[in-house]
Write a protein that holds these residues in place. Structure first.
Motif, PDB file in Angstrom:
ATOM      1  N   SER A 102       4.128  -0.878   3.520  1.00 11.21           N
ATOM      2  CA  SER A 102       3.726   0.435   3.003  1.00 11.21           C
ATOM      3  C   SER A 102       4.933   1.196   2.465  1.00 11.21           C
ATOM      4  N   ASN A 140       1.549   4.962   1.549  1.00 11.27           N
ATOM      5  CA  ASN A 140       1.301   5.473   2.901  1.00 11.27           C
ATOM      6  C   ASN A 140       1.186   6.995   2.961  1.00 11.27           C
ATOM      7  N   ASN A 141       1.135   7.627   1.780  1.00  9.16           N
ATOM      8  CA  ASN A 141       1.055   9.092   1.781  1.00  9.16           C
ATOM      9  C   ASN A 141       0.231   9.633   0.621  1.00  9.16           C
ATOM     10  N   ASP A 191      -4.640   5.533   3.984  1.00  6.98           N
ATOM     11  CA  ASP A 191      -4.334   4.379   3.132  1.00  6.98           C
ATOM     12  C   ASP A 191      -3.665   3.239   3.900  1.00  6.98           C
ATOM     13  N   GLU A 192      -2.635   3.535   4.685  1.00 11.37           N
ATOM     14  CA  GLU A 192      -1.953   2.469   5.415  1.00 11.37           C
ATOM     15  C   GLU A 192      -2.854   1.881   6.506  1.00 11.37           C
ATOM     16  N   LYS A 193      -3.640   2.718   7.177  1.00  9.73           N
ATOM     17  CA  LYS A 193      -4.553   2.216   8.220  1.00  9.73           C
ATOM     18  C   LYS A 193      -5.603   1.277   7.623  1.00  9.73           C
ATOM     19  N   GLN A 202      -3.884  -2.053   6.988  1.00  7.90           N
ATOM     20  CA  GLN A 202      -3.661  -2.789   8.237  1.00  7.90           C
ATOM     21  C   GLN A 202      -4.962  -3.409   8.745  1.00  7.90           C
ATOM     22  N   THR A 229       0.830  -1.207   0.000  1.00  5.64           N
ATOM     23  CA  THR A 229       0.000   0.000   0.000  1.00  5.64           C
ATOM     24  C   THR A 229       0.858   1.247   0.000  1.00  5.64           C
TER      25      THR A 229
END
Length: 530
Positions: free
Chosen positions: A401, A373-374, A379-381, A384, A371
């Motif tokens: 990420s 992450n920025n 996006d990263e959450k 997860q 994924t």
């Protein structure tokens, strides 16, 4: 006598208004806004992604514009019409000046439609929006005719993505030359002042703009990717507006009397892609880390199980704080091509386990979910959270990420480095054909299909229906074909829709804003509140 008194009072009022106007004109009004991602280049034809377009659309304009609901409206072309099934005629606005005072003509329009194909080292070429054009003809300085290879109803919508540059100012320039200001000569409401890479771009009002004058004398777009830092800049008054309000801070923003919150359902789809073509996939392994001999992602039942194991409502409520709409379709309900027969996949972990067992994986397997992450909201959450949900059905998932620049390069159709990934796609044309041809169609660089198909998924049946839709001029027939293509994709679980983002903005009190479905943030859409 009464008429004389009225005239006298009117003169006094007019004089006072004139003094007020002079006072306002002499008082500089600056506006600073923080946007969440920096552009990869300020050459307006270098990379077709939202941050780049946001920057360029302040200074450059296209023949066609998309309004706040992603509907095409006149831009530098005041009108367009079909001459026959292959030929479109565009009437250009007369009297429009570039920032250097030179006149905008058909020569600049044709040059700007030719230029994207010549740009080198692009991460996503704008010529995907011009590839349908077989010939360009200048009828007179304010009329051009564009002939397409085949009947192509989306041409006006595609042209909204390609801004017009000055031929005189950009001839012979390389993309890197634009950073110094060379070539930054558009017709838009703001003029280039300076650019500091990964920090900000500064612009000033174009006093000779042909359209409604923007409210601001000077504009600074600051690039602040960190959510907390972006909000802190707003709270401190360092900027007057931000986009992408951190979801965890929405309650704070809503209750702060010094701030105003704006939101709108976006046409951006957050989805998962899966490697459904290769016999072996690099990040699908057994519990010891050995790559499986047979790629389970090729099996529709496995992809369906992964989709069924995702609790979209929980992601909406707990991760997105309500700022998402669970998705089954590629576009939200109000967009052309939406198929009401396609529903979001119901959360059913027991059903998912049953499908995995039927496919030959009763004990599941291990995989890595990649994924950015920025790039997208949480996006990263989200990744997860999905990993935890998949673990409950026996698919032990590790999340990796990366910054979006790395992720996009590694997951491109040519590189195809991942097994499963989370990404987003905005329907820039305002209809489902945008997503179908970019993220779902079989990759074909010659046809401009599958340009962002990161699986890469390929279903010739879906492609055949889509290609027919793209060449169908009748809207009602095209709608049925797009709905049919979407149904084939959904039934095959070619990708896994998660949700459509609800985009947010916040301003300091006293600043009004018109939110847009395409998630873009333009200074010209912000106004002082009176």
């Amino acid at each position: 006598m009464k008429l004389t008194r009225v005239a006298h009072h009117f003169k006094r009022f007019a004089a006072a208004a004139g003094l007020a106007a002079i006072s306002m004109a002499t008082h500089a009004t600056d506006f600073s806004m923080a946007i969440s991602s920096p552009p990869t280049s300020i050459d307006p034809h270098f990379h077709a992604n939202t941050p780049n377009f946001v920057v360029s659309a302040h200074m450059f304009e296209a023949l066609v514009k998309m309004n706040e609901d992603s509907t095409p409206v006149p831009g530098l072309a005041e009108s367009w019409k079909l001459i026959d099934d292959l030929t479109w005629e565009f009437k250009l606005r007369k009297g429009v000046k570039f920032h250097d005072g030179s006149e905008f003509t058909a020569q600049d329009a044709v040059w700007s439609l030719d230029r994207p194909a010549t740009v080198v080292n692009s991460l996503g070429k704008y010529d995907m929006f011009t590839r349908s054009i077989a010939a360009k003809k200048i009828v007179d300085p304010y009329t051009i005719r564009l002939t397409t290879h085949e009947p192509y109803p989306l041409l006006p919508r595609d042209l909204a993505a390609v801004v017009i540059v000055s031929k005189k100012a950009t001839e012979g320039l390389k993309s890197e030359d634009f950073a110094s200001g060379k070539g930054m000569i558009g017709t838009g409401p703001f003029k280039f002042v300076r650019y500091q890479r990964n920090d900000r771009i500064v612009m000033e009002r174009n006093e000779n703009y042909w359209g409604p004058k923007p409210a601001w004398d000077k504009v600074s777009l600051r690039f602040i990717s960190n959510n907390a830092t972006r909000l802190a800049a707003l709270l401190a008054g360092d900027v007057q507006a931000i986009e992408a309000v951190p979801t965890a801070d929405l309650p704070k923003v809503r209750t702060d009397s010094n701030l105003q919150l704006y939101s709108k359902i976006s046409h951006r789809l957050i989805y998962l892609f899966a490697d459904s073509t290769r016999d072996k996939s690099p990040y699908v392994t057994d519990s010891s880390g050995k790559i499986l001999e047979h790629n389970p992602l090729k099996d529709r039942r496995v992809r369906a199980a992964l989709s069924m194991a995702v609790n979209r409502e929980a992601i909406r409520d707990r991760v997105m704080q309500g700022m998402a709409v669970p998705a089954g379709n590629l576009v939200p309900i109000r967009f052309f091509g939406y198929n009401p027969a396609i529903k979001e996949t119901r959360y059913d972990p027991q059903g998912a386990k049953k499908l995995l067992a039927e496919a030959g994986y009763p004990n599941g397997f291990d995989l890595t979910l990649h994924t950015p992450n920025n790039r997208y909201v949480n996006d990263e959450k989200i990744a997860q959270t999905i990993a935890q949900m998949w673990a409950k059905i026996g698919v032990n998932t590790r999340v990796e990420s990366q910054p979006v620049a790395v992720f996009a390069a590694q997951s491109s159709p040519k590189k195809n480095a991942y097994s499963v990934g989370l990404y987003g796609w905005g329907a820039a044309t305002g209809e489902s054909s945008s997503a179908l041809r970019a993220i779902a169609a079989c990759y074909d660089s010659e046809k401009g299909m599958g340009s962002s198909n990161r699986g890469p998924y390929c279903n010739p049946k879906m492609d055949a229906i889509l290609e027919k839709a793209l060449n169908t001029m009748d809207d009602s027939q095209r709608l049925k074909l797009l709905q049919e293509a979407s149904a084939v994709l959904a039934d095959d679980v070619g990708l896994i829709p998660i949700h459509h983002q609800v985009t947010t903005w916040a301003t300091r009190k006293g600043i009004a804003f018109t939110p847009r479905a395409d998630e873009t943030s333009f200074a010209q859409d912000f106004h002082p509140q009176h």
